[in-house]
Write an enzyme that holds these catalytic residues in place. Structure first.
Site, mmCIF file in Angstrom:
data_model
loop_
_atom_site.group_PDB
_atom_site.id
_atom_site.type_symbol
_atom_site.label_atom_id
_atom_site.label_comp_id
_atom_site.label_asym_id
_atom_site.label_seq_id
_atom_site.Cartn_x
_atom_site.Cartn_y
_atom_site.Cartn_z
ATOM 1 N N LYS A 76 0.846 -1.195 0.000
ATOM 2 C CA LYS A 76 0.000 0.000 0.000
ATOM 3 C C LYS A 76 0.883 1.248 0.000
ATOM 4 C CE LYS A 76 -3.951 1.860 2.652
ATOM 5 N NZ LYS A 76 -4.805 1.670 3.853
ATOM 6 N N SER A 151 -9.779 1.478 2.862
ATOM 7 C CA SER A 151 -8.910 2.270 2.022
ATOM 8 C C SER A 151 -7.844 1.445 1.290
ATOM 9 C CB SER A 151 -8.201 3.326 2.871
ATOM 10 O OG SER A 151 -7.340 2.702 3.806
ATOM 11 N N SER A 175 -10.027 -0.761 7.078
ATOM 12 C CA SER A 175 -9.387 -0.586 5.767
ATOM 13 C C SER A 175 -8.633 -1.794 5.233
ATOM 14 C CB SER A 175 -8.428 0.607 5.799
ATOM 15 O OG SER A 175 -9.157 1.800 5.707
#
Lengths: 485, 489
Positions: A76, A151, A175
């Site tokens: 990420k 997310s 997330s």
């Protein structure tokens, strides 16, 4: 060999260690996949040259004693990576290249892995659909009209589309678990403090926690083992002995007590979520676990509490993005104040601005007691609910999300309905507990649905074991047509 | 010493006004590294050379508390006879400024590390106790430099993140003189403790001054104004003077005082409004989630207490009780760490009382004349002690000692060497002296007769003659004794 990328991390590791495939070949396969999957928009940055170099380096001198020997990994884009642009999905960090490596990614590299690229995410990890990213929305491999969750939406999408053998995300209110649930993958949010926050772009410091996203529970335990560990650079890091999660993985859960919280049966919850939950209970019961009805009475306050605490911390954490030292700086403005205003107006997207405004408001004098302080008190009560329950049960089973993946654009104009997607995941962050989201079935449309196992603090091994047993008996298999290539 | 009466009041037409002052002193903690990072705290480095990723607030950077700074704060608290809090919390004070990289300052708001304490001041009108409200730890900001370029501001982050102790007094001070005494005493205590170097030129000690006035006898405090960031005692005193008079004028004119933050303009010698209460920042304090509450074990506090050095008040008591000094001497000699260190070294090697007299007298007068202070005194403590011992042992007289002292100042030489080479040793051999005196008496028979007839004033004449003949080296005491004996005969 052509479908090596279909396989789980642990299978790939076996192939690498037995020299069935070289790290270079493996890396080339992933690069091919990534290049064919641009439509998914899962990557913000790719580091192919470096990855190939690292793969060759490994092949020349293979060390097969490591947890992640020769494995290319995309992560990420919230993890700072040395000399590789780190954006947090935001225009304000569009040009930011850290000179340092986050502890968690460094741990992965120290265990034999290397970087393949940086994955798209909601801006500053604020979002549940990966639609708030400055770099555009990410598409769920399950269907071209679906969000991948957020997310960590780039992470879930890339993982499900075989663009990385495993990945890591961060979970502040769900997330990791919600995107895992939306893509039929496994996601774990560890106990707060198990993985160092050093070098991760901060959203809400008291809630943020990095964790693995993988295809299987065994992969999850390998990744967790590699990424976790005490870090004296993070004052909230827990100082404890490292555990061998994968070696200790057991599928015998006979006699374990599984709590079923009645408060997680919310109004207007789709029937299929309820059915999924029933299916999960049955599987665990058949495996010899004992189901126990429990109550977590303050659950209904979790979401409002979260949406005070998280924005409050975020409003302060994001104050450093002011255009003075690094990142985006607006060229407009005649003085310092205008430079700030223009930089932050142009640098941040709407959702980030919304949360900064909320956070600033709830901390303001005259409102602090009514909002922030009260939220902190409720947070203690939510924590206590869990503590009380864990005197009676070993783990708690709930749905991961109240729905399957929704359509792109469906909730962008309704932030509250977007926030409601985190209703089952946020209590866990508020309580600092570990929770595992497991793929458990499909809804009527054939979209994946997940179940969540919540454990006691530092009881990762137990929920991994339950998840491992569940996985073997659930029969879920992600079958994704590669429509994008 | 005469005890003067306290008399700092401002006379208005409508009566006398009392000035009420409270200080928030920012003292830089003596430590090698910053409060939450490993960067050096050394003064005077090139701009931005002592800045870590944490000090400049890069994404994902986290603060880790420097334990030495915590210990220094505890030591300071103990030195102020204050309550040490086993539990304290770091909060974020949020505001935007170019030299505040995080966009917040990590400080302590509701739960400071040190609670109430006190400082004792020696004023001409007696000793006065000033209450300490609290002491907390916080980060310093960087420095904005506005005068290097006409269109840009430069930022130096070397200071960013350095540990400060904010020491808040109760509103117990009543005059610029008391403020002077308070700052000096606080500075001395911290220098004894080694917790702050107190260097005001380098900004290690700065203060915000809260001033209000009220009619003499009024029970309630007046509205206060805060004068920000004054960095010398002289300026503090000037600012208070100006501000108190300004407030009295307003009250005399029937106007109200606005609670506000003011700046002291050192060039114009006046305070100016910086921002009103309405414009006051909303700092949105909340506990820093990156840091756990600071929990101190009682044992750590107890151990630090045991290892505390002797502090000025105790040292003064000891100098009076054990060294036989009077209260004035003791006060002067403990007033500054360097003076006290110098004195202790001298006293170790010589007569303690005589050393005090000579230090406070001749040594201080000389330093004052030359604009020096004790740490760059031309006379080392060891040489000074030898001089004192030479006087004490009778090797030289006090008069000769003054000559030796002068030579020591000029040359930095050892007094023994000076006495030796210049033949300044006192004549203390009774036989030699008797011979000398007999010679003088026989030369002045008429004066001897007059003396014996009752003109006793002539005794001084004979002493003078002895001194003249001996070149000032005759031991005065012995000379007196022998003269008396021979004149009787």
């Amino acid at each position: 060999m052509s479908n090596i990328t279909n396989q789980s991390l642990s299978e790939i590791l076996k192939s690498i260690k037995s020299k069935k495939i070289s790290s270079l070949e493996l890396t080339q396969e992933y690069i091919k996949n990534i290049e064919n999957a641009k439509k998914l928009n899962a990557f913000v940055t790719t580091t192919f040259d470096k990855a190939l170099e690292n793969a060759k380096k490994f092949d020349n001198k293979p060390n097969n004693e490591q947890l992640l020997s020769g494995i290319p990994l995309a992560v990420k884009d919230l993890f700072c990576t040395e000399n590789v642009k780190t954006t947090a999905g935001s225009n304000i960090l569009n040009n930011f290249v850290p000179s340092y490596e986050s502890t968690v990614t460094k741990n992965l590299w120290n265990n034999g892995a290397f970087l393949l690229g940086k994955l798209n995410c909601d801006e500053f990890a604020m979002g549940s659909s990966n639609e708030t990213s400055f770099f555009g929305n990410v598409i769920n491999p399950i269907g071209d009209h679906l969000v991948p969750g957020g997310s960590s939406g780039g992470s879930s999408s890339a993982l499900a589309a075989d663009l990385t053998p495993a990945t890591i995300g961060t979970d502040t209110g769900g997330s990791i678990r919600q995107p895992a649930s939306f893509t039929g993958t496994v996601g774990l949010k560890p106990t707060y403090g198990l993985c160092s926050r050093w070098g991760i772009v901060a959203f809400a410091s008291s809630l943020d926690q990095a964790g693995p996203m993988t295809k299987t529970v065994n992969d999850c335990s390998i990744m967790l083992e590699a990424m976790s560990g005490f870090d004296d650079k993070d004052s909230t890091s827990i100082n404890k002995k490292k555990e061998s999660y994968s070696k200790n993985l057991k599928d015998n859960i006979k006699g374990l007590k599984i709590g079923i919280p009645k408060e997680y049966r919310v109004d207007n919850m789709p029937k299929e979520i309820d059915e999924l939950w029933e299916k999960g209970k049955k599987i665990l019961k058949d495996l010899g676990a004992q189901l126990i009805d429990i109550s977590l009475p303050h659950t209904k306050y979790a979401l409002p509490t979260y949406y005070i605490v998280a924005p409050a911390e975020a409003s302060s954490n994001l104050a450093r993005y002011d255009g003075v030292r690094y990142g985006y700086r607006s060229q407009k403005g005649k003085d310092l104040i205008e430079m700030y205003e223009n930089t932050r107006s142009e640098g941040f997207g709407d959702e980030v601005k919304r949360r900064i405004l909320i956070g600033t408001y709830v901390l303001s004098s005259g409102y602090y007691d009514a909002y922030y302080l009260k939220a902190q008190k409720v947070r203690q009560l939510i924590k206590k609910d869990f503590d009380d329950s864990f005197t009676k049960v070993d783990a708690i089973l709930t749905p991961s999300t109240p729905s399957s993946a929704f359509k792109i654009g469906e909730k962008t104009n309704d932030p509250v309905s977007m926030y409601l997607n985190d209703i089952f995941t946020v209590p866990v962050n508020l309580a600092g507990l570990p929770a595992l989201s497991l793929p458990a079935g499909l809804d009527k449309q054939g979209y994946p649905l997940g179940l969540q196992l919540i454990g006691k603090a530092l009881d990762e091994q137990k929920i991994l074991n339950i998840g491992y047993a569940f996985e073997k008996n659930c029969g879920y298999k992600n079958e994704i047509k590669k429509w994008w290539s | 010493m005469s005890k003067e009466k306290f008399d700092y009041f401002i006379n208005g037409e409508k009566g006398k006004y009392e000035v009420v002052i409270g200080l928030e002193v920012h003292a830089q903690v003596l430590s090698n590294s910053k409060l939450f990072s490993g960067s050096s705290t050394k003064f005077g480095a090139d701009p931005n050379k002592q800045v870590s990723l944490i000090d400049s607030a890069f994404p994902g950077m986290l603060p880790v508390i420097n334990e030495e700074c915590v210990k220094q704060a505890v030591r300071t608290g103990l030195g102020l006879n204050a309550k040490i809090n086993n539990y304290s919390v770091f909060d974020r004070k949020n505001y935007f400024y170019a030299d505040l990289p995080q966009g917040y300052q990590i400080s302590q708001y509701k739960n400071p590390i040190v609670g109430e304490g006190k400082i004792l001041l020696d004023m001409p009108y007696g000793s006065k106790e000033i209450g300490i409200e609290r002491l907390h730890l916080e980060q310093d900001a960087g420095k904005s430099i506005h005068d290097m370029d006409p269109s840009s501001t430069y930022v130096d982050l070397n200071r960013s993140g350095i540990a400060l102790m904010e020491i808040v007094s109760k509103p117990h001070l009543r005059s610029p003189d008391e403020v002077n005494a308070y700052i000096k005493k606080l500075r001395t205590i911290m220098r004894y403790l080694g917790t702050c170097d107190g260097n005001m030129q380098e900004g290690s000690l700065r203060a915000d001054v809260n001033v209000s006035v009220r009619k003499l006898g009024d029970k309630n405090f007046g509205t206060r104004c805060e004068i920000k960031n004054v960095n010398s005692i002289k300026f503090m005193q000037m600012a208070i003077e100006y501000e108190a008079n300004r407030q009295v004028e307003l009250l005399e004119d029937g106007k109200e005082i606005d609670q506000e933050t003011r700046l002291f303009d050192t060039k114009k010698n006046e305070t100016r409004s910086m921002r009103s209460k309405e414009d006051a920042h909303d700092y949105r304090y909340f506990p820093d989630p990156d840091l756990l509450p600071l929990k101190l074990e009682q044992k750590l506090i107890d151990d630090l207490k045991k290892s505390l050095p002797e502090l000025p008040d105790n040292k003064k008591e000891r100098l009076i009780q054990e060294y036989g000094l009077n209260s004035y001497e003791a006060n002067v000699l403990v007033s500054e760490k360097e003076i006290s260190d110098y004195y202790e070294e001298v006293a170790k090697l010589s007569d303690k009382k005589l050393a005090a007299t000579w230090m406070i007298g001749d040594l201080f007068a000389m330093l004052n004349d030359k604009g020096l202070n004790i740490s760059n005194s031309p006379i080392s403590a060891k040489n000074f002690a030898e001089l004192v011992q030479s006087i004490k042992s009778g090797e030289i007289s006090g008069r000769i000692a003054k000559e030796v002292f002068e030579i020591m100042v000029e040359s930095g030489d050892n007094p023994k060497k000076i006495i030796e080479s210049k033949g300044m040793k006192q004549q203390s051999d009774p036989k030699e002296l008797e011979k000398m005196i007999n010679e003088i008496l026989s030369k002045n028979k008429d004066k001897v007769d007059q003396y014996k007839a009752g003109k006793e004033k002539l005794f001084g004449f004979f002493v003078g003659q002895v001194m003249k003949l001996s070149g000032g080296k005759a031991n005065p005491q012995l000379t007196n004794e022998i003269l008396k004996k021979l004149l009787k005969g």
